[in-house]
Write a protein that holds these residues in place. Structure first.
Motif, PDB file in Angstrom:
ATOM      1  N   PHE A 145      -3.883   5.660  -8.455  1.00 48.76           N
ATOM      2  CA  PHE A 145      -3.723   4.259  -8.460  1.00 48.76           C
ATOM      3  C   PHE A 145      -3.902   3.744  -6.853  1.00 48.76           C
ATOM      4  O   PHE A 145      -4.564   2.785  -6.859  1.00 48.76           O
ATOM      5  CB  PHE A 145      -2.196   4.084  -8.830  1.00 48.76           C
ATOM      6  N   GLU A 146      -3.597   4.555  -6.059  1.00 46.98           N
ATOM      7  CA  GLU A 146      -3.723   3.965  -4.673  1.00 46.98           C
ATOM      8  C   GLU A 146      -5.278   3.775  -4.480  1.00 46.98           C
ATOM      9  O   GLU A 146      -5.954   2.782  -3.904  1.00 46.98           O
ATOM     10  CB  GLU A 146      -3.145   4.739  -3.544  1.00 46.98           C
ATOM     11  N   ALA A 147      -5.973   4.820  -5.144  1.00 46.35           N
ATOM     12  CA  ALA A 147      -7.632   4.806  -4.812  1.00 46.35           C
ATOM     13  C   ALA A 147      -8.084   3.613  -5.703  1.00 46.35           C
ATOM     14  O   ALA A 147      -9.033   3.062  -5.385  1.00 46.35           O
ATOM     15  CB  ALA A 147      -7.950   6.160  -5.392  1.00 46.35           C
ATOM     16  N   ASP A 148      -7.542   3.268  -6.972  1.00 43.78           N
ATOM     17  CA  ASP A 148      -8.244   2.262  -7.623  1.00 43.78           C
ATOM     18  C   ASP A 148      -8.062   0.931  -6.851  1.00 43.78           C
ATOM     19  O   ASP A 148      -8.683   0.027  -6.996  1.00 43.78           O
ATOM     20  CB  ASP A 148      -7.400   2.286  -8.825  1.00 43.78           C
ATOM     21  N   ILE A 169       1.096  -1.232   0.079  1.00 37.86           N
ATOM     22  CA  ILE A 169       0.057  -0.029   0.098  1.00 37.86           C
ATOM     23  C   ILE A 169       0.845   1.210  -0.019  1.00 37.86           C
ATOM     24  O   ILE A 169       0.577   2.273  -0.609  1.00 37.86           O
ATOM     25  CB  ILE A 169      -0.844   0.224   1.415  1.00 37.86           C
ATOM     26  N   GLY A 170       1.959   1.301   0.744  1.00 36.49           N
ATOM     27  CA  GLY A 170       2.895   2.515   0.948  1.00 36.49           C
ATOM     28  C   GLY A 170       3.437   2.670  -0.387  1.00 36.49           C
ATOM     29  O   GLY A 170       3.646   3.747  -0.813  1.00 36.49           O
ATOM     30  N   THR A 171       3.683   1.477  -1.238  1.00 31.36           N
ATOM     31  CA  THR A 171       4.223   1.704  -2.570  1.00 31.36           C
ATOM     32  C   THR A 171       3.484   2.211  -3.543  1.00 31.36           C
ATOM     33  O   THR A 171       3.794   3.307  -4.138  1.00 31.36           O
ATOM     34  CB  THR A 171       4.877   0.309  -2.992  1.00 31.36           C
ATOM     35  N   VAL A 172       2.272   1.883  -3.554  1.00 35.74           N
ATOM     36  CA  VAL A 172       1.350   2.232  -4.445  1.00 35.74           C
ATOM     37  C   VAL A 172       0.623   3.584  -4.392  1.00 35.74           C
ATOM     38  O   VAL A 172       0.467   4.506  -5.163  1.00 35.74           O
ATOM     39  CB  VAL A 172       0.147   1.275  -4.896  1.00 35.74           C
ATOM     40  N   GLY A 173       1.088   4.158  -3.040  1.00 35.10           N
ATOM     41  CA  GLY A 173       0.675   5.360  -2.496  1.00 35.10           C
ATOM     42  C   GLY A 173       1.450   6.344  -3.446  1.00 35.10           C
ATOM     43  O   GLY A 173       1.009   7.666  -3.240  1.00 35.10           O
TER      44      GLY A 173
END
Length: 420
Positions: free
Chosen positions: A212-215, A203-207
């Protein structure tokens, strides 16, 4: 193109002999040290070795060969200064061996039962991961028996991404580039299959990419959504919700207790506050609770060309703009027209002439089972939801309906847990 290079298993080197070129024993190899990079095969920068009672560092340029059961040095001269891990260093045996990694190519979690080292242009690098269970035999077979195994086909290192959050002093961060190649639903599968710490790292990476994090959060099940937002400040939660589709944001915020729900909603822009409060007013097991308030509607006095221009400009999700809702002067639903039908008409044609009667108009209090049956009967991918006065409130899309109707036990995505 196949390239034949010397290969050796990490397990055959850890706790093996450290010798000079004549074969005289100097000590013991405790571990191998690498520095991870965003791409490519990580080079071995040295050995962590034990000579007598001292833990020492042996730089890679002193290594002549790595062979099953031994590491060969150029000479007997070794700096006996006490080993200290430096920033950015990863110990292969301690930090990666036996830990899980992400197989990015297969979008699943795998365990590094062994690591494969190869000599590439005179420099030893990590080139692969052995994930099969039988590779564990090498670690339990005594001495030479465990080191005789020839290297079998393995998972290419460039197709995996290791977890590094547990590595002390490394200050590493999983690079976003590789994970960005996966679909958000695949990322969600990985998070749900991972431990909490591994999930936090993903999660921290896609943040790094808020959209993208929302997706990804839209694809997570409610339990994991709450798990990874529980400790976040309200401001961060509000920023995430602001990037999510309204219906998904409403489903997520509904999982919070009333007090926190209100504090987060108050941090959103006024129009999003109104939208969420409206959606939260409906029973989630009804058309009103499932509908998306995001749709394109135009008066029947506008033209086909106007509708196509509106579709080109909209930032709404593709699944919500396959159909344009046509409204009358009182903003009541008077018809629908599909994008395909629009493309076949003259640009100057009025929408009142291009529209057709909607085959199905849902009431906001209709139960989802009834919604599913009716949309199936009419072969619809989108159905409008209208209030009692005929004003459209939103649309139900078949993908949202499927997500809601699929039983919980079917949601267990085992793909992310399979071994290669």
């Amino acid at each position: 193109m196949l390239v034949d290079i010397p290969l050796v298993y990490l397990s055959s080197l850890v706790k093996s002999r450290l010798v000079d070129e004549t074969g005289d024993r100097l000590g013991r190899v405790d571990d191998l040290i690498v520095r991870l990079a965003d791409h490519g095969y990580p080079p071995v920068t040295g050995l962590k070795a034990r000579i007598g009672s001292r833990e020492v560092f042996v730089p890679a340029d002193r290594i002549v060969a790595l062979e099953p059961g031994r590491a060969v040095l150029r000479s007997r001269k070794v700096d006996l200064g006490q080993f200290e891990r430096r920033e950015g260093e990863v110990l292969l045996g301690q930090d990666l061996l036996g830990h899980r990694l992400i197989n990015v190519t297969g979008a699943r979690l795998v365990r590094a039962n062994d690591l494969v080292l190869g000599s590439v242009e005179g420099w030893w690098r990590v080139v692969g991961v052995e994930t099969r269970f039988r590779s564990l035999l090498r670690s339990v077979l005594p001495g030479r028996l465990g080191r005789r195994s020839a290297v079998s086909p393995f998972l290419d290192w460039e197709s995996v991404e290791p977890f590094v959050g547990h590595v002390p002093t490394a200050r590493l961060r999983m690079p976003f580039g590789r994970l960005a190649k996966l679909h958000p639903a695949q990322i969600a599968d990985l998070v749900e299959a991972a431990s909490h710490e591994e999930g936090e790292e993903i999660i921290g990476t896609v943040g790094a990419d808020r959209e993208f994090e929302a997706d990804v959060f839209e694809e997570l099940d409610p339990e994991h959504q709450v798990e990874f937002l529980r400790e976040r400040p309200d401001e961060q939660v509000a920023r995430l919700l602001a990037s999510m589709e309204s219906d998904d944001a409403a489903d997520l915020i509904a999982e919070f207790d009333q007090e926190r729900r209100e504090s987060v909603i108050r941090l959103l822009p006024p129009h999003q506050q109104r939208t969420l409060r409206t959606l939260l007013g409906f029973n989630p097991a009804t058309a009103g609770g499932l509908m998306s308030p995001d749709f394109v509607s135009l008066p029947g006095t506008r033209t086909v060309g106007d509708a196509l221009d509106a579709l080109r400009r909209t930032a709404l999700p593709e699944e919500t703009v396959t159909t344009v809702l046509v409204v009358d002067a009182e903003r009541r639903l008077s018809g629908v027209v599909s994008v395909v039908h629009l493309l076949k008409q003259r640009a100057e044609m009025l929408l009142d002439d291009a529209k057709s009667d909607p085959p199905l108009v849902l009431a906001p209090d209709q139960e989802l089972a009834e919604v599913a049956l009716q949309m199936s009967d009419y072969d619809l991918t989108v159905a409008p939801v209208a209030a009692g006065d005929g004003v459209p409130l939103g649309i139900v899309t078949v993908d949202d309906l499927l997500k809601m109707m699929i039983p919980d036990e079917w949601r267990r995505r085992l793909e992310a847990l399979k071994s290669d």
